[in-house]
Design an enzyme around this catalytic site. Structure first.
Site, PDB file in Angstrom:
ATOM      1  N   HIS A  78      29.718 113.306  43.874  1.00  0.00           N
ATOM      2  CA  HIS A  78      30.704 112.333  43.401  1.00  0.00           C
ATOM      3  C   HIS A  78      31.472 111.679  44.543  1.00  0.00           C
ATOM      4  O   HIS A  78      32.714 111.640  44.543  1.00  0.00           O
ATOM      5  CB  HIS A  78      31.673 112.985  42.405  1.00  0.00           C
ATOM      6  CG  HIS A  78      32.005 112.110  41.246  1.00  0.00           C
ATOM      7  ND1 HIS A  78      33.279 111.672  40.962  1.00  0.00           N
ATOM      8  CD2 HIS A  78      31.206 111.553  40.318  1.00  0.00           C
ATOM      9  CE1 HIS A  78      33.247 110.905  39.890  1.00  0.00           C
ATOM     10  NE2 HIS A  78      31.996 110.814  39.470  1.00  0.00           N
ATOM     11  N   HIS A 127      41.272 119.204  39.964  1.00  0.00           N
ATOM     12  CA  HIS A 127      39.880 118.887  40.357  1.00  0.00           C
ATOM     13  C   HIS A 127      38.967 119.785  39.515  1.00  0.00           C
ATOM     14  O   HIS A 127      39.017 119.751  38.283  1.00  0.00           O
ATOM     15  CB  HIS A 127      39.760 119.073  41.870  1.00  0.00           C
ATOM     16  CG  HIS A 127      38.521 118.520  42.519  1.00  0.00           C
ATOM     17  ND1 HIS A 127      37.593 117.758  41.870  1.00  0.00           N
ATOM     18  CD2 HIS A 127      38.058 118.654  43.811  1.00  0.00           C
ATOM     19  CE1 HIS A 127      36.609 117.434  42.717  1.00  0.00           C
ATOM     20  NE2 HIS A 127      36.873 117.969  43.895  1.00  0.00           N
ATOM     21  N   LYS A 159      50.501 117.396  31.684  1.00  0.00           N
ATOM     22  CA  LYS A 159      49.158 116.886  32.021  1.00  0.00           C
ATOM     23  C   LYS A 159      48.148 117.527  31.087  1.00  0.00           C
ATOM     24  O   LYS A 159      48.183 118.745  30.881  1.00  0.00           O
ATOM     25  CB  LYS A 159      48.786 117.269  33.462  1.00  0.00           C
ATOM     26  CG  LYS A 159      49.295 116.295  34.490  1.00  0.00           C
ATOM     27  CD  LYS A 159      48.196 115.319  34.955  1.00  0.00           C
ATOM     28  CE  LYS A 159      48.761 114.077  35.618  1.00  0.00           C
ATOM     29  NZ  LYS A 159      49.099 114.291  37.014  1.00  0.00           N
ATOM     30  N   ILE A 160      47.268 116.750  30.534  1.00  0.00           N
ATOM     31  CA  ILE A 160      46.240 117.300  29.648  1.00  0.00           C
ATOM     32  C   ILE A 160      44.962 117.440  30.483  1.00  0.00           C
ATOM     33  O   ILE A 160      44.384 116.437  30.931  1.00  0.00           O
ATOM     34  CB  ILE A 160      45.979 116.382  28.427  1.00  0.00           C
ATOM     35  CG1 ILE A 160      47.305 115.929  27.797  1.00  0.00           C
ATOM     36  CG2 ILE A 160      45.075 117.091  27.427  1.00  0.00           C
ATOM     37  CD1 ILE A 160      48.164 117.022  27.211  1.00  0.00           C
ATOM     38  N   PHE A 165      41.246 115.236  31.259  1.00  0.00           N
ATOM     39  CA  PHE A 165      41.432 113.806  30.949  1.00  0.00           C
ATOM     40  C   PHE A 165      41.891 113.036  32.175  1.00  0.00           C
ATOM     41  O   PHE A 165      42.609 113.555  33.013  1.00  0.00           O
ATOM     42  CB  PHE A 165      42.469 113.631  29.826  1.00  0.00           C
ATOM     43  CG  PHE A 165      41.893 113.966  28.490  1.00  0.00           C
ATOM     44  CD1 PHE A 165      41.325 112.983  27.687  1.00  0.00           C
ATOM     45  CD2 PHE A 165      41.855 115.279  28.056  1.00  0.00           C
ATOM     46  CE1 PHE A 165      40.737 113.298  26.475  1.00  0.00           C
ATOM     47  CE2 PHE A 165      41.271 115.612  26.844  1.00  0.00           C
ATOM     48  CZ  PHE A 165      40.707 114.622  26.053  1.00  0.00           C
ATOM     49  N   HIS A 183      41.117 110.071  35.400  1.00  0.00           N
ATOM     50  CA  HIS A 183      40.290 110.114  36.607  1.00  0.00           C
ATOM     51  C   HIS A 183      40.885 109.223  37.686  1.00  0.00           C
ATOM     52  O   HIS A 183      41.488 108.195  37.385  1.00  0.00           O
ATOM     53  CB  HIS A 183      38.850 109.668  36.311  1.00  0.00           C
ATOM     54  CG  HIS A 183      37.904 110.136  37.352  1.00  0.00           C
ATOM     55  ND1 HIS A 183      37.630 109.411  38.494  1.00  0.00           N
ATOM     56  CD2 HIS A 183      37.200 111.286  37.448  1.00  0.00           C
ATOM     57  CE1 HIS A 183      36.794 110.103  39.239  1.00  0.00           C
ATOM     58  NE2 HIS A 183      36.513 111.233  38.641  1.00  0.00           N
ATOM     59  N   ARG A 235      29.715 110.781  32.773  1.00  0.00           N
ATOM     60  CA  ARG A 235      29.182 112.131  32.578  1.00  0.00           C
ATOM     61  C   ARG A 235      29.624 112.709  31.246  1.00  0.00           C
ATOM     62  O   ARG A 235      28.988 113.611  30.703  1.00  0.00           O
ATOM     63  CB  ARG A 235      29.636 113.030  33.732  1.00  0.00           C
ATOM     64  CG  ARG A 235      29.148 112.546  35.078  1.00  0.00           C
ATOM     65  CD  ARG A 235      29.855 113.221  36.236  1.00  0.00           C
ATOM     66  NE  ARG A 235      31.277 112.896  36.304  1.00  0.00           N
ATOM     67  CZ  ARG A 235      32.090 113.310  37.253  1.00  0.00           C
ATOM     68  NH1 ARG A 235      31.636 114.070  38.235  1.00  0.00           N
ATOM     69  NH2 ARG A 235      33.368 112.975  37.241  1.00  0.00           N
ATOM     70  N   ASP A 256      34.861 117.193  32.968  1.00  0.00           N
ATOM     71  CA  ASP A 256      35.207 118.589  32.707  1.00  0.00           C
ATOM     72  C   ASP A 256      35.439 118.925  31.235  1.00  0.00           C
ATOM     73  O   ASP A 256      35.231 120.069  30.831  1.00  0.00           O
ATOM     74  CB  ASP A 256      36.468 118.969  33.503  1.00  0.00           C
ATOM     75  CG  ASP A 256      36.143 119.257  34.965  1.00  0.00           C
ATOM     76  OD1 ASP A 256      35.004 119.680  35.239  1.00  0.00           O
ATOM     77  OD2 ASP A 256      37.027 119.051  35.819  1.00  0.00           O
ATOM     78  N   ARG A 306      27.749 121.507  43.059  1.00  0.00           N
ATOM     79  CA  ARG A 306      28.334 120.557  44.023  1.00  0.00           C
ATOM     80  C   ARG A 306      28.014 120.933  45.467  1.00  0.00           C
ATOM     81  O   ARG A 306      28.122 120.071  46.361  1.00  0.00           O
ATOM     82  CB  ARG A 306      29.847 120.451  43.774  1.00  0.00           C
ATOM     83  CG  ARG A 306      30.596 119.419  44.620  1.00  0.00           C
ATOM     84  CD  ARG A 306      30.090 117.984  44.461  1.00  0.00           C
ATOM     85  NE  ARG A 306      30.187 117.426  43.124  1.00  0.00           N
ATOM     86  CZ  ARG A 306      31.237 116.810  42.613  1.00  0.00           C
ATOM     87  NH1 ARG A 306      32.314 116.653  43.338  1.00  0.00           N
ATOM     88  NH2 ARG A 306      31.205 116.311  41.383  1.00  0.00           N
ATOM     89  N   ARG A 332      40.659 111.682  61.607  1.00  0.00           N
ATOM     90  CA  ARG A 332      42.021 111.971  62.010  1.00  0.00           C
ATOM     91  C   ARG A 332      42.865 110.726  61.717  1.00  0.00           C
ATOM     92  O   ARG A 332      43.051 109.865  62.605  1.00  0.00           O
ATOM     93  CB  ARG A 332      42.038 112.317  63.506  1.00  0.00           C
ATOM     94  CG  ARG A 332      43.244 113.085  64.025  1.00  0.00           C
ATOM     95  CD  ARG A 332      44.515 112.358  63.815  1.00  0.00           C
ATOM     96  NE  ARG A 332      45.673 112.973  64.430  1.00  0.00           N
ATOM     97  CZ  ARG A 332      46.907 112.557  64.151  1.00  0.00           C
ATOM     98  NH1 ARG A 332      47.124 111.579  63.282  1.00  0.00           N
ATOM     99  NH2 ARG A 332      47.931 113.114  64.765  1.00  0.00           N
TER     100      ARG A 332
END
Ligand SMILES: CC(=O)SCCNC(=O)CCNC(=O)[C@H](O)C(C)(C)COP(=O)(O)OP(=O)(O)OC[C@H]1O[C@@H](n2cnc3c(N)ncnc32)[C@H](O)[C@@H]1OP(=O)(O)O
Ligand SMILES: O=C([O-])CC(=O)C(=O)O
Length: 375
Positions: free
Chosen positions: A186, A221, A254-255, A258, A260, A269, A311, A336, A355
């Site tokens: 991704h 994540h 936060k749910i 959900f 992105h 996906r 997810d 991944r 950097r």
């Protein structure tokens, strides 16, 4: 279609380098690996074909795929010293910490001495991870030293086989292939970027992957699949789910599963794993989990125009296959690691140390005060 406005904190919208591996959200909602659409890959490819595509630069022909799978099959054994370490880790440890430790330990036992060896170490990581996490899980939870040198034909089958210590049913293997394909790559997500930053210092492959595992662990994540499951498993009806979600939204919670950082209106996906989740729901005779998930999806769109990411329906799909919730994110790692390591190789091939600069917000000058005079 307008692209999502990407600006502000979190380096959003800034290009941090080049990649030939993946495009995310180029058309608002698309995802491609080396130009192949994710839907086609998830429908038609085994995970090993996708890993090969990412790591070796092209889709394998049948002979190459067979040889690759045989090679990976021969790399599954756990070194005794790694087993000793895994057996020390308590049952209440987080499995992502076990992945991190296991990867790091392997780096001590099978150190990458030279970048010319990189593909051997990468294939070893791909081959060993499913058995490694399930060896720890079975030992710490059941006192069982599971055999990881199975007859499983693929990484998908190997995960389920070493988890349940028996040959899994074909439908579940098929779902695992699709899941591993969906999670493989991704672009510059947080964990991959971690791996690339580490690679840019010319560090070894195990350090790059260990760092990436740490970044994937967080609930913003990869950890979101577990967090989503922990949320929906408590709800026994669609109405209860709606009531609880409305309450969470009112409290500005936060749910998980959900939204992105890049996609604007959908994550490609989701439709794919959702379809598999529905099939599994029918197979196990589930009466509420899939329906609850669908209601949460509808309420989130109606109330916030927020959509399920990769997810959310992974949670119910894995649950229907009897996979313990705490092993959801380690499966993400098993997949991944292909994308992470393809990025490490890409970074190494055209490297400059990563950097960036920072906008300083501290005091202009500070006056030294001797320690005895400090308040
Ligand atoms: C495989 C993966 O890693 S996919 C990501 C998995 N992570 C999750 O599912 C965790 C839940 N989701 C989130 O926290 C976020 O959507 C992230 C981390 C994925 C993306 O973060 P950002 O790019 O900062 O989100 P974005 O800019 O779209 O947020 C817009 C607004 O929607 C809100 N929002 C975004 N996602 C959610 C959510 N899941 N639940 C509630 N509100 C949300 C934000 O708080 C923000 O509100 P504000 O403008 O009042 O501050
Ligand atoms: O791209 C991201 O920010 C997160 C994500 O969906 C992934 O890594 O699969």
């Amino acid at each position: 279609m307008a692209e999502k406005k990407l600006s502000g904190a979190g380096l959003r919208g800034q290009s941090a380098g080049e990649t030939a591996l993946c495009t995310v959200g180029k058309t608002g909602s698309g995802l491609t690996y080396r130009g192949f659409d994710i839907k086609e890959l998830a429908d038609k490819a085994q995970f090993e074909e996708v890993a090969y595509l990412l790591l070796y630069g092209k889709l394998p022909n049948q002979a190459e795929l067979d040889a690759y799978k045989t090679r990976l099959k021969g790399m599954r054994a756990l070194p005794d010293a790694l087993k000793v370490v895994l057996e020390q880790i308590p049952a209440d440890a987080h499995p992502m910490d076990v992945m991190r430790t296991g990867c790091s330990m392997l780096g001590n036992l099978e150190t990458e001495a030279d970048f010319s060896e990189q593909l051997d170490h990468i294939d070893r990581l791909l081959a060993i991870f499913p058995g490694m996490i399930n060896y720890w899980y079975n030992f710490s939870h059941k006192g069982l030293r599971v055999n990881v040198e199975t007859e499983a034909d693929s990484i998908a089958e190997q995960f389920l086989w070493t988890l349940h210590d028996k040959k899994p049913e074909p439908l579940h293997v098929q779902v695992m292939h699709a899941s591993l394909v969906l999670y493989a790559e991704h672009e510059f997500n947080a964990s991959t970027f971690t791996g690339r930053v580490c690679a840019s210092t010319l560090s070894d492959i195990h350090s790059c992957v260990t760092g990436a595992i740490g970044s994937l662990r967080g609930p913003l994540h990869g950890g979101a699949n577990e967090a989503a499951m922990e949320m929906i498993e408590n709800w026994r009806s669609t109405d209860e789910a709606e009531e609880k979600i409305m309450g969470m939204l009112a409290r500005k919670d936060k749910i998980m599963g959900f939204g992105h950082a890049i996609y604007r209106e959908s994550d490609p996906r989701n439709a794919i794993i959702k379809e598999w989740s529905k099939k599994l729901s029918d197979q196990v005779g589930d009466e509420y989990l899939y329906a609850v998930s669908e209601r949460v999806e509808a309420v989130m769109w109606r109330e916030k125009k927020l959509f399920c990411n990769a997810d959310f329906f992974h949670a119910s799909a894995y649950n229907f296959m009897d996979i313990p919730t705490k092993l959801f994110t380690p499966i993400f790692v098993c997949s991944r690691v292909s994308g992470w390591t393809a990025h490490v190789m890409e970074q190494r091939a055209n490297n400059r140390i990563i950097r960036p600069s920072a906008d300083y917000t501290g005091p202009e000058t500070s006056e030294w005060v001797a320690i005895e005079d400090r308040p």
